[in-house]
Design an enzyme around this catalytic site. Sequence first.
Site, PDB file in Angstrom:
ATOM      1  N   GLU A   1       5.071 -11.168  -9.353  1.00 16.73           N
ATOM      2  CA  GLU A   1       3.847 -11.925  -9.647  1.00 16.73           C
ATOM      3  C   GLU A   1       4.144 -13.149 -10.494  1.00 16.73           C
ATOM      4  O   GLU A   1       3.567 -14.226 -10.285  1.00 16.73           O
ATOM      5  CB  GLU A   1       2.829 -11.021 -10.350  1.00 16.73           C
TER       6      GLU A   1
ATOM      7  N   HIS B   1      -5.025   0.509 -11.697  1.00 13.33           N
ATOM      8  CA  HIS B   1      -5.597   0.042 -10.432  1.00 13.33           C
ATOM      9  C   HIS B   1      -7.107  -0.093 -10.563  1.00 13.33           C
ATOM     10  O   HIS B   1      -7.838   0.073  -9.590  1.00 13.33           O
ATOM     11  CB  HIS B   1      -5.246   0.997  -9.287  1.00 13.33           C
TER      12      HIS B   1
HETATM   13  C1  TPP Z   1       4.131  -5.371 -10.912  1.00 11.09           C
HETATM   14  C2  TPP Z   1       3.553  -4.656  -9.751  1.00 11.09           C
HETATM   15  N1  TPP Z   1       3.099  -5.351  -8.693  1.00 11.09           N
HETATM   16  C3  TPP Z   1       2.552  -4.712  -7.638  1.00 11.09           C
HETATM   17  C4  TPP Z   1       2.441  -3.356  -7.618  1.00 11.09           C
HETATM   18  C5  TPP Z   1       1.798  -2.653  -6.421  1.00 11.09           C
HETATM   19  N2  TPP Z   1       2.787  -1.835  -5.722  1.00 11.09           N
HETATM   20  C6  TPP Z   1       2.937  -0.525  -5.996  1.00 11.09           C
HETATM   21  S1  TPP Z   1       4.204   0.162  -5.159  1.00 11.09           S
HETATM   22  C7  TPP Z   1       4.542  -1.274  -4.343  1.00 11.09           C
HETATM   23  C8  TPP Z   1       5.684  -1.312  -3.379  1.00 11.09           C
HETATM   24  C9  TPP Z   1       6.882  -0.762  -4.037  1.00 11.09           C
HETATM   25  O1  TPP Z   1       8.036  -0.899  -3.251  1.00 11.09           O
HETATM   26  P1  TPP Z   1       9.382  -0.251  -3.757  1.00 11.09           P
HETATM   27  O2  TPP Z   1       9.663  -0.689  -5.158  1.00 11.09           O
HETATM   28  O3  TPP Z   1      10.423  -0.552  -2.759  1.00 11.09           O
HETATM   29  O4  TPP Z   1       9.064   1.312  -3.840  1.00 11.09           O
HETATM   30  P2  TPP Z   1       8.773   2.342  -2.643  1.00 11.09           P
HETATM   31  O5  TPP Z   1       7.296   2.424  -2.472  1.00 11.09           O
HETATM   32  O6  TPP Z   1       9.467   1.861  -1.428  1.00 11.09           O
HETATM   33  O7  TPP Z   1       9.313   3.639  -3.116  1.00 11.09           O
HETATM   34  C10 TPP Z   1       3.678  -2.281  -4.770  1.00 11.09           C
HETATM   35  C11 TPP Z   1       3.696  -3.670  -4.281  1.00 11.09           C
HETATM   36  C12 TPP Z   1       2.916  -2.666  -8.755  1.00 11.09           C
HETATM   37  N3  TPP Z   1       2.833  -1.320  -8.851  1.00 11.09           N
HETATM   38  N4  TPP Z   1       3.460  -3.333  -9.801  1.00 11.09           N
END
Ligand code: TPP
Lengths: 354, 341
Positions: free
Chosen positions: B74, B141
Amino acid sequence: MSDSLIAGLDQTQLLGLYHSLVLTRAAEERLEMLQKQGHVTGEIYRSIGQEAGAAGAAFALNRQTDGTGDFLAPTVRAAGALFLFGGELVDFFRQYMGRATGPTEGKEANIHWVDFQKGIIGPVSPLGTMLEVMAGITLSFKVRGESRVGMVFCGDDASSTGAWHEGLNFSAVQRCPLILMVEANQWAFSTATRKNTRVRSFTEKAAGYGIGSESVDGTDVMAVYEAVSRAAKRARAGKGTQMVELRYYRRLGYAQHDPQDYVDPDELAMWVDRDPIDLFERRILEEGWAAESVLHKIRIRAEEECKLVAEQATGEPVPDGREAVKGVYTDTITQHPWTRTDGPYRRDGSELNT
Amino acid sequence: MNQPAPEHLKKTARGEPVTLLEAVSEGLFEEMVRDDSVFLMGEDIGVYGGAFKVTRGFLDYFGGLRVIDTPIAEGGFTGAAAGAAHMGLRPVVEMQFMDFISPAYDVLTNYIATSLYRGAGPMPIVVRGPVGGGNRGGPFHSQNVEMAFFHTPGFKIVYPSTAYDAKGLMKAAIRDDNPVIFEEHKALYRAPTLREVLPDEDYVVPLGKARTVREGSDLTLVTYGAMVHKSIEAAKKLEQEDGVGVEIIDLRTLLPLDEDAIVESLKRTGRVLIVHEDTRTGGIAGEIAIRLNERAFEWLDAPILRVTAIDSPVPYAGSLEDYFLPQVEDIVTAGRYLAAY
Ligand SMILES: Cc1ncc(C[n+]2csc(CCOP(=O)(O)OP(=O)(O)O)c2C)c(N)n1
Ligand SMILES: [Mg+2]
């Protein structure tokens, strides 16, 4: 001590690892049922296909319940590590169902809970933060000369956050005994990891920070166990921060609401064939470490355990709404809404505020 | 880009009612068609169409240069929005949940909000995303972020409560040369009661103008976002059960704050109740109350009161969250108290 069969683990330990894998799967499947029945408060997350990464990693650490052991910051995809660190199965269900009896008493969700005696520090949702926090936890180990390490799980795209980079660099330059587990499941929600990073392996990023790293097949629980054992040994020996990349695949949607229609079905099928539980089972049988009947019993035990504690948690109460005002400060209580007490001018402490 | 607009983005053109979410989508879409310097950045907004599907179909229509799926960064992509804005582009960035705007706080407050004042030029950027509680999302959230930015001079802050306003405000926000924080309440996104047929024309709702939702002579109720709808329920109850006439003002834009609209109403009713979903301390009610003290004290017949969320993180369990959030009954109680004062 009984005989080591592989990597210094005896039969009981190997079966413990197996139990951890099947327990994680059974717990999440049970959770899915509870959600379908309407018992779960919010969203649920699955770690199917990633269980070996969580179990193998946590198994390689020094897990204690008296506040002297290693530390773990899991993610929702590393519930198995949480269980191995002594996180109670029943609390897992209580948390997802917002029960008053859970460790956060309904204030926080899922695996977001803390038990310092067991070395568990649950994450917050903002990604990357726990790497910064764990850098501080492990800094304290270093400062005090303790032979402890801290393990942080992070999704592969958590590596895009500023917090991840600042935390990792801090940990690296301070030579903190921190082990970063990169859950390279190839997806960040709907965005493919290859669209989020130019490197093919996160170990390239580790090199950029001057820390040790290994990349390992995350579906092979023994490989994970051995890689993390080596990383922990290096960290304990004063060699500073380590990264272990777990290569595997997120086999279900990001969360339950995600139908994952952006995934190539053939690619997915390939990873379904590399199921970590099936693989470990095959290995155990081939090597003759245990008989199928023994494994069968372990599976049944895990399923029954999950069923039992899920029923228990389901039957437990949700918190009284008024508890919401407590716990914001150590020494004062947040005001109740005046519309639910005696009005705006009440001077004597109201009943509800005490 | 010669292809026809996706069917689901032509509801207004077909005379069909749209939800608040669809209104936001239409607003974004039409602005992108109108002005090719407008482009989108955010997590999962392209292939997936956004976590809430606000930008579904946009990637196919506008292509990857104007609909950019970003890494989870972000701070990074909001900073990049600033650079693009310097070069004459008009970025609209999505926070997947507005709770995650915090990593961008530095660049937003220190760079973007100060840019014009420093002589570095205007920042025509919209930062938008879902906010608000009631969805059992827990502490990360569910937040309302307006007051984290309210205190920083340089931002405009928008928070619509209807489909009509959402579309018109989105267009106005994109055309505005100042950085705009645009909050979209998740509980309103698909609320069936908010479906309405929008005018099939290029309308904007000007920033900084409140809307009188309903008229009443006994009490002025100032609110915004999801609380507009709880306030309407409470006002109906107060009218039916107590004969109290409640005038509701929906701020729509929190910054600039439409002080005149509130003062004008207050002069007729003599009583003001402020209702916001955001937490109590440092909530906008405090700012409104002091402005009314400054400008209209002589017309007040009762203290200015507020109904807000309690001062805590947003709790996860339903029972706790319901207690945390302002409820219709709270508004009724407060309205009764003020009417009788
Ligand atoms: C700073 C931030 N931005 C956005 C989110 C929303 N969000 C939660 S999980 C996710 C995807 C996470 O991907 P990854 O780190 O690869 O984990 P995975 O779900 O694949 O285990 C997002 C965008 C968040 N939790 N924190
Ligand atoms: Mg991932």
